[in-house]
Write an enzyme that holds these catalytic residues in place. Structure first.
Site, short mmCIF file in Angstrom:
data_model
loop_
_atom_site.label_atom_id
_atom_site.label_comp_id
_atom_site.label_asym_id
_atom_site.label_seq_id
_atom_site.Cartn_x
_atom_site.Cartn_y
_atom_site.Cartn_z
N GLU A 88 -26.77 -26.66 -7.18
CA GLU A 88 -26.41 -25.52 -8.01
C GLU A 88 -25.22 -24.77 -7.39
O GLU A 88 -25.13 -24.61 -6.18
CB GLU A 88 -27.61 -24.57 -8.10
CG GLU A 88 -27.35 -23.29 -8.87
CD GLU A 88 -28.54 -22.33 -8.87
OE1 GLU A 88 -28.52 -21.39 -9.68
OE2 GLU A 88 -29.48 -22.53 -8.06
N LYS A 147 -27.01 -22.03 -17.34
CA LYS A 147 -28.31 -21.49 -16.96
C LYS A 147 -28.74 -20.40 -17.94
O LYS A 147 -28.01 -19.43 -18.18
CB LYS A 147 -28.22 -20.92 -15.54
CG LYS A 147 -29.55 -20.60 -14.88
CD LYS A 147 -29.31 -20.20 -13.42
CE LYS A 147 -30.59 -20.05 -12.64
NZ LYS A 147 -30.35 -19.73 -11.22
N CYS A 167 -32.51 -24.58 -11.04
CA CYS A 167 -33.26 -23.68 -10.18
C CYS A 167 -34.50 -23.12 -10.88
O CYS A 167 -35.35 -23.88 -11.34
CB CYS A 167 -32.33 -22.58 -9.65
SG CYS A 167 -32.87 -21.84 -8.08
#
Length: 309
Positions: free
Chosen positions: A45, A132, A166
């Site tokens: 990430e 995200k 994540c």
């Protein structure tokens, strides 16, 4: 389908003050992994553009400090445009190797930044992205929220590739959406280096009956410039993220990692027949789905930047 094949997760450090150099390093690691036989290569990430671990951007509740504005301006300058040189460097390496790469970046869209994953196909170049959906805690100050229009999977000769970033992995509806799309190579770029992360990855592998490939940075304080605010301390050898990258099979067995020793590349052989064998007794979107009781509705439309009246 090409199987079995070799996949890799790359555990490496960003260079937060030199985005192009990070892209060049990433391309070199892609070439290295491909030279060792990897057809799918997953990176951490926010690798290109940087993950500002330990920074507060001068924003106590109810106020913004001038030094925080300066920190954000600096961070914004390190982000990338998707038509920029950094993406060209990655696409060139993917084309040269024929590998499929999943790379975490900080994407710049005007004044707003997004924590994004890029999908690069060796034969086609940049084929898509995922922004995200829900930045975690203080990340919401510096990153915009993605929407349902960037939650694709890619049906390749290796399998169905998708990525969840994540703590998005703790969003059950998002996981279910990925399973519904048939993901068999579930990529999880992350900044979570805690001991609890690997059990999460094993749970997802078991739940989705999918291979899970997770990559985290291994980075020390020395990689950040002197301007960086670090709540973790400023000793150059201070480990800011300690890795923990891993590859997990569809019955939850760890095939590679976790590694906390430093920068490395982890490899595992992938046989997609294992996915079908694993779904014999549990298929989350098949015989275990109970569509007579449960229904998942997903809005995949892009959201307008300005509210429509």
């Amino acid at each position: 389908m090409v199987h079995p094949f070799k996949a890799a997760v790359v555990q490496m450090a960003s260079m937060p003050d030199d985005t192009l150099a990070t892209a060049v390093n990433t391309a070199a690691r892609l070439r290295e992994a491909a030279a060792n036989g990897a057809r799918l290569v997953v990176f951490p990430e926010a690798l290109i553009g940087g993950y500002p671990k330990g920074a507060s951007f001068g924003a106590p509740v109810g106020m913004r400090k001038i030094e925080g504005r300066e920190a954000f301006a600096h961070y914004h300058s390190a982000a990338i445009d998707l038509d920029g040189e950094e993406v060209s460097v990655l696409a060139e390496a993917a084309a040269e190797t024929g590998a499929f790469a999943v790379v975490g970046v900080i994407e710049r869209n005007g004044a707003t930044l997004y924590c994004t994953v890029l999908y690069l196909d060796g034969a086609k170049g940049l084929v898509g992205k995922h922004r995200k959906l829900m930045p975690t805690a203080g990340e919401r100050l510096i990153w915009g929220l993605g929407d349902g229009s960037t939650m694709p999977v890619f049906r390749t000769e290796l399998g169905v590739i998708g990525a969840v970033i994540c703590w998005e992995n703790y969003m059950p509806a998002l996981r279910m959406h990925m399973y519904h799309q048939g993901v068999s190579l579930y990529c999880a770029p992350t900044a979570d280096d805690r001991d609890t992360w690997l059990p999460t990855m094993q749970h997802i592998a078991l739940e989705g009956r999918t291979f899970v490939l997770t990559a985290c940075q291994y980075i020390t304080r020395a990689a950040y410039g002197p301007h960086h605010e670090s709540a973790l301390g400023d000793e150059p050898e201070r480990v800011m993220m300690r890795g923990g990258s891993a590859i997990v099979g569809p019955l939850g067995r760890v095939l590679a990692g976790p590694d906390f020793s430093g920068e490395t590349i982890l490899y595992a052989d992938i046989d997609l027949d294992e996915v079908i064998r694993a779904k014999f007794d549990f298929d989350a979107t098949g015989h275990y789905a109970r569509p007579d009781i449960f229904h998942l509705s997903v809005d995949t439309r892009a959201k307008p930047a300005v509210s429509e009246v």
